[in-house]
Design a protein around this motif. Structure first.
Motif, PDB file in Angstrom:
ATOM      1  N   ASP A   9       0.829  -1.210   0.000  1.00  0.00           N
ATOM      2  CA  ASP A   9       0.000   0.000   0.000  1.00  0.00           C
ATOM      3  C   ASP A   9       0.865   1.262   0.000  1.00  0.00           C
ATOM      4  O   ASP A   9       2.099   1.204  -0.061  1.00  0.00           O
ATOM      5  N   ARG A  10       0.207   2.420   0.061  1.00  0.00           N
ATOM      6  CA  ARG A  10       0.915   3.702  -0.036  1.00  0.00           C
ATOM      7  C   ARG A  10       1.859   3.953   1.128  1.00  0.00           C
ATOM      8  O   ARG A  10       2.739   4.814   1.058  1.00  0.00           O
ATOM      9  N   PHE A  11       1.680   3.209   2.214  1.00  0.00           N
ATOM     10  CA  PHE A  11       2.480   3.417   3.416  1.00  0.00           C
ATOM     11  C   PHE A  11       3.476   2.277   3.621  1.00  0.00           C
ATOM     12  O   PHE A  11       3.940   2.022   4.723  1.00  0.00           O
ATOM     13  N   ASN A  12       3.753   1.575   2.520  1.00  0.00           N
ATOM     14  CA  ASN A  12       4.767   0.522   2.461  1.00  0.00           C
ATOM     15  C   ASN A  12       4.428  -0.678   3.343  1.00  0.00           C
ATOM     16  O   ASN A  12       5.317  -1.377   3.822  1.00  0.00           O
ATOM     17  N   ARG A  13       3.127  -0.920   3.537  1.00  0.00           N
ATOM     18  CA  ARG A  13       2.692  -2.114   4.268  1.00  0.00           C
ATOM     19  C   ARG A  13       2.343  -3.201   3.261  1.00  0.00           C
ATOM     20  O   ARG A  13       1.609  -2.961   2.308  1.00  0.00           O
ATOM     21  N   ARG A  14       2.856  -4.382   3.497  1.00  0.00           N
ATOM     22  CA  ARG A  14       2.580  -5.520   2.606  1.00  0.00           C
ATOM     23  C   ARG A  14       1.272  -6.185   3.041  1.00  0.00           C
ATOM     24  O   ARG A  14       1.146  -6.634   4.179  1.00  0.00           O
ATOM     25  N   ILE A  15       0.318  -6.260   2.142  1.00  0.00           N
ATOM     26  CA  ILE A  15      -0.986  -6.854   2.444  1.00  0.00           C
ATOM     27  C   ILE A  15      -0.928  -8.339   2.105  1.00  0.00           C
ATOM     28  O   ILE A  15      -0.822  -8.725   0.943  1.00  0.00           O
ATOM     29  N   GLU A  16      -1.012  -9.158   3.145  1.00  0.00           N
ATOM     30  CA  GLU A  16      -0.865 -10.599   2.956  1.00  0.00           C
ATOM     31  C   GLU A  16      -1.933 -11.399   3.707  1.00  0.00           C
ATOM     32  O   GLU A  16      -1.834 -12.619   3.803  1.00  0.00           O
ATOM     33  N   TYR A  17      -2.979 -10.721   4.182  1.00  0.00           N
ATOM     34  CA  TYR A  17      -3.959 -11.356   5.063  1.00  0.00           C
ATOM     35  C   TYR A  17      -5.347 -10.838   4.694  1.00  0.00           C
ATOM     36  O   TYR A  17      -5.589  -9.630   4.676  1.00  0.00           O
ATOM     37  N   VAL A  18      -6.260 -11.758   4.369  1.00  0.00           N
ATOM     38  CA  VAL A  18      -7.649 -11.404   4.070  1.00  0.00           C
ATOM     39  C   VAL A  18      -8.568 -12.078   5.076  1.00  0.00           C
ATOM     40  O   VAL A  18      -8.425 -13.273   5.359  1.00  0.00           O
TER      41      VAL A  18
ATOM     42  N   LEU B 124     -13.168  -8.734   3.425  1.00  0.00           N
ATOM     43  CA  LEU B 124     -14.086  -8.930   2.315  1.00  0.00           C
ATOM     44  C   LEU B 124     -15.432  -9.384   2.859  1.00  0.00           C
ATOM     45  O   LEU B 124     -15.529 -10.453   3.462  1.00  0.00           O
ATOM     46  N   SER B 125     -16.470  -8.559   2.666  1.00  0.00           N
ATOM     47  CA  SER B 125     -17.784  -8.896   3.194  1.00  0.00           C
ATOM     48  C   SER B 125     -18.472  -9.925   2.314  1.00  0.00           C
ATOM     49  O   SER B 125     -18.094 -10.141   1.150  1.00  0.00           O
ATOM     50  N   VAL B 126     -19.511 -10.540   2.842  1.00  0.00           N
ATOM     51  CA  VAL B 126     -20.237 -11.561   2.100  1.00  0.00           C
ATOM     52  C   VAL B 126     -20.913 -10.967   0.865  1.00  0.00           C
ATOM     53  O   VAL B 126     -21.179 -11.673  -0.108  1.00  0.00           O
ATOM     54  N   GLU B 127     -21.168  -9.656   0.868  1.00  0.00           N
ATOM     55  CA  GLU B 127     -21.784  -9.000  -0.283  1.00  0.00           C
ATOM     56  C   GLU B 127     -20.760  -8.553  -1.327  1.00  0.00           C
ATOM     57  O   GLU B 127     -21.118  -7.922  -2.308  1.00  0.00           O
ATOM     58  N   GLY B 128     -19.481  -8.857  -1.063  1.00  0.00           N
ATOM     59  CA  GLY B 128     -18.455  -8.524  -2.035  1.00  0.00           C
ATOM     60  C   GLY B 128     -17.860  -7.145  -1.875  1.00  0.00           C
ATOM     61  O   GLY B 128     -17.224  -6.637  -2.798  1.00  0.00           O
ATOM     62  N   THR B 129     -18.043  -6.541  -0.724  1.00  0.00           N
ATOM     63  CA  THR B 129     -17.428  -5.250  -0.440  1.00  0.00           C
ATOM     64  C   THR B 129     -16.077  -5.474   0.223  1.00  0.00           C
ATOM     65  O   THR B 129     -15.999  -6.165   1.236  1.00  0.00           O
ATOM     66  N   LEU B 130     -15.037  -4.900  -0.355  1.00  0.00           N
ATOM     67  CA  LEU B 130     -13.696  -5.011   0.211  1.00  0.00           C
ATOM     68  C   LEU B 130     -13.455  -3.782   1.084  1.00  0.00           C
ATOM     69  O   LEU B 130     -13.371  -2.657   0.578  1.00  0.00           O
ATOM     70  N   TYR B 131     -13.386  -3.995   2.397  1.00  0.00           N
ATOM     71  CA  TYR B 131     -13.119  -2.906   3.336  1.00  0.00           C
ATOM     72  C   TYR B 131     -11.617  -2.842   3.596  1.00  0.00           C
ATOM     73  O   TYR B 131     -10.989  -3.844   3.935  1.00  0.00           O
ATOM     74  N   LEU B 132     -11.068  -1.651   3.469  1.00  0.00           N
ATOM     75  CA  LEU B 132      -9.623  -1.480   3.573  1.00  0.00           C
ATOM     76  C   LEU B 132      -9.162  -1.181   4.986  1.00  0.00           C
ATOM     77  O   LEU B 132      -7.970  -1.277   5.296  1.00  0.00           O
ATOM     78  N   CYS B 133     -10.111  -0.832   5.882  1.00  0.00           N
ATOM     79  CA  CYS B 133      -9.770  -0.526   7.274  1.00  0.00           C
ATOM     80  C   CYS B 133     -10.998  -0.764   8.131  1.00  0.00           C
ATOM     81  O   CYS B 133     -12.108  -0.363   7.758  1.00  0.00           O
TER      82      CYS B 133
ATOM     83  N   GLU C  23      -4.011   5.384   6.265  1.00  0.00           N
ATOM     84  CA  GLU C  23      -2.857   5.181   7.139  1.00  0.00           C
ATOM     85  C   GLU C  23      -3.262   4.620   8.492  1.00  0.00           C
ATOM     86  O   GLU C  23      -2.552   3.801   9.067  1.00  0.00           O
ATOM     87  N   ARG C  24      -4.431   5.047   9.009  1.00  0.00           N
ATOM     88  CA  ARG C  24      -4.831   4.596  10.341  1.00  0.00           C
ATOM     89  C   ARG C  24      -6.315   4.837  10.543  1.00  0.00           C
ATOM     90  O   ARG C  24      -6.959   5.594   9.812  1.00  0.00           O
ATOM     91  N   HIS C  25      -6.856   4.158  11.567  1.00  0.00           N
ATOM     92  CA  HIS C  25      -8.244   4.417  11.961  1.00  0.00           C
ATOM     93  C   HIS C  25      -8.314   5.689  12.793  1.00  0.00           C
ATOM     94  O   HIS C  25      -7.287   6.278  13.152  1.00  0.00           O
ATOM     95  N   GLU C  26      -9.540   6.108  13.105  1.00  0.00           N
ATOM     96  CA  GLU C  26      -9.740   7.314  13.907  1.00  0.00           C
ATOM     97  C   GLU C  26     -10.737   7.042  15.031  1.00  0.00           C
ATOM     98  O   GLU C  26     -11.614   7.843  15.322  1.00  0.00           O
ATOM     99  N   PHE C  27     -10.594   5.867  15.652  1.00  0.00           N
ATOM    100  CA  PHE C  27     -11.499   5.505  16.739  1.00  0.00           C
ATOM    101  C   PHE C  27     -11.448   6.522  17.877  1.00  0.00           C
ATOM    102  O   PHE C  27     -12.464   6.819  18.504  1.00  0.00           O
ATOM    103  N   ASN C  28     -10.258   7.029  18.171  1.00  0.00           N
ATOM    104  CA  ASN C  28     -10.124   7.988  19.270  1.00  0.00           C
ATOM    105  C   ASN C  28     -10.645   9.369  18.881  1.00  0.00           C
ATOM    106  O   ASN C  28     -11.369  10.009  19.643  1.00  0.00           O
ATOM    107  N   GLU C  29     -10.279   9.820  17.683  1.00  0.00           N
ATOM    108  CA  GLU C  29     -10.653  11.173  17.258  1.00  0.00           C
ATOM    109  C   GLU C  29     -12.129  11.278  16.874  1.00  0.00           C
ATOM    110  O   GLU C  29     -12.789  12.272  17.170  1.00  0.00           O
ATOM    111  N   GLU C  30     -12.645  10.244  16.174  1.00  0.00           N
ATOM    112  CA  GLU C  30     -14.026  10.275  15.697  1.00  0.00           C
ATOM    113  C   GLU C  30     -14.707   8.941  16.011  1.00  0.00           C
ATOM    114  O   GLU C  30     -14.940   8.117  15.121  1.00  0.00           O
ATOM    115  N   PRO C  31     -15.043   8.698  17.274  1.00  0.00           N
ATOM    116  CA  PRO C  31     -15.591   7.394  17.668  1.00  0.00           C
ATOM    117  C   PRO C  31     -16.941   7.052  17.048  1.00  0.00           C
ATOM    118  O   PRO C  31     -17.327   5.888  17.026  1.00  0.00           O
ATOM    119  N   SER C  32     -17.657   8.041  16.523  1.00  0.00           N
ATOM    120  CA  SER C  32     -18.968   7.763  15.927  1.00  0.00           C
ATOM    121  C   SER C  32     -18.913   7.702  14.406  1.00  0.00           C
ATOM    122  O   SER C  32     -19.942   7.648  13.740  1.00  0.00           O
TER     123      SER C  32
END
Length: 326
Positions: free
Chosen positions: A6-15, A262-271, A306-315
């Motif tokens: 990805d753009r942040f040099n993380r290797r995606i190897e797990y689905v 990957l959701s059952v409806e075929g939506t690929l969620y990236l985070c 790059e990251r989630h925002e659970f702390n900044e925007e919990p809703s």
């Protein structure tokens, strides 16, 4: 083709693959009681469609695959799908997350189909409390766990979401339970996902508190555990027990995130904690070629934040955990 970076040099190897959004329990932090707004089977990816997407991921360097839900054992003929995915080139590690209510009847067939290790959600060892938290029967889960042991799964990991004032008094009991049965234990912080997760925010407990509590009773030695997940492990001295701490809030692990969902409806969620996504089902049903599918997956990985925002925007995230795929 080259690996997924990805753009942040993380290797995606797990689905993490959801095979259904339905579940036979109603955990208080996951899905509202009485919820029935599930997708319909014709909206689900077929086994053929799932196999095409996972095969494409395998060609792009993904080698870890976890089957999730909802509750995956709700999906009819799951062992048949497992066996198809097990034989795909590139997929080296095939695991399952389950609530174990149906595991006593399915453990042998899943093991024979190719699942090597499982994670089981278990937030309480008290029958009345378990029923209050999930609406289910603890005895079914325990029967499923014993069937999994007998079938040969290894490791078997217990996932406990620790909630302040709800089940935090059972932390040490769960440690002793896992020592007795040679399970691995993982504690998880609550996350503000969907209405249920956000309403449970008052139950959030920083797992550093739990770790300090355990250190007063047990000698905790830094440890490791094979797998592609985010837990930070310690080992209890004098035992084989490894305890993992999954801390998306107090100590996020976004810089090492190697997974997509990957959701059952075929939506690929990236985070898990963002809304970045790519819709694949319509592309599959409109005749996308394998080459185009691989190119689409690469384009999707470029959307990974790059990251989630659970702390900044919990809703911010309104979808339920069961909708995302665990």
């Amino acid at each position: 083709m080259s690996a997924l970076i990805d753009r942040f040099n993380r290797r995606i190897e797990y689905v993490r693959l959801s095979v259904t959004d339905r579940c036979d329990l109603r955990c208080t932090y996951c899905m509202p009681k009485g919820f029935k707004d599930f997708s319909e089977p014709d909206e689900w990816m077929s086994f053929d469609e799932i196999e095409r997407v996972i095969a494409a991921f395998g060609r792009l360097g993904v080698h870890r695959l976890r089957i999730t839900g909802g509750e995956p054992l709700v999906r009819k003929d799951l062992p048949k799908l497992v066996n198809r995915l097990y034989h795909l080139p590139g997929i080296e590690d095939l695991s399952l997350s389950t609530n174990a209510t149906r595991l006593s009847k399915n453990a042998d067939s899943l093991y024979q189909a190719g699942i090597s290790r499982i994670n089981v959600s278990l937030d309480s060892l008290k029958p009345d409390r378990f029923k209050s938290l999930t609406g289910g029967k603890l005895e079914k889960v325990l029967e499923g766990l014993m069937a999994a042991k007998n079938a040969g799964f290894s490791p078997i990991k217990i996932n406990m979401v620790v909630m302040r004032g709800v089940n935090d008094d059972e932390v040490e009991s769960m440690v002793e339970f896992c020592i007795k049965h040679h399970f691995t234990l993982r504690f998880i912080e609550t996350m503000p996902m969907g209405e249920t997760g956000q309403s449970a925010s008052s139950q959030y407990l920083n797992l550093q508190t739990v770790k300090k509590q355990l250190a007063r009773r047990y000698e905790l030695i830094p440890g490791m555990m094979p797998g592609g997940g985010p837990a930070r492990y310690v080992r209890v001295a004098g035992t084989d027990l490894r305890i993992g701490f999954i801390t998306p809030i107090s100590q996020h692990f976004c810089e090492t995130c190697n997974r997509v969902r990957l959701s059952v409806e075929g939506t690929l969620y990236l985070c898990l904690g963002q809304e970045d996504k790519m819709e694949l089902r319509s592309l599959l049903r409109n005749g996308i070629t394998d080459y185009e599918l691989e190119r689409t997956l690469r384009q999707a990985i470029d959307l990974k934040p790059e990251r989630h925002e659970f702390n900044e925007e919990p809703s911010k995230v309104v979808r339920f955990m069961s909708k995302t795929g665990g």
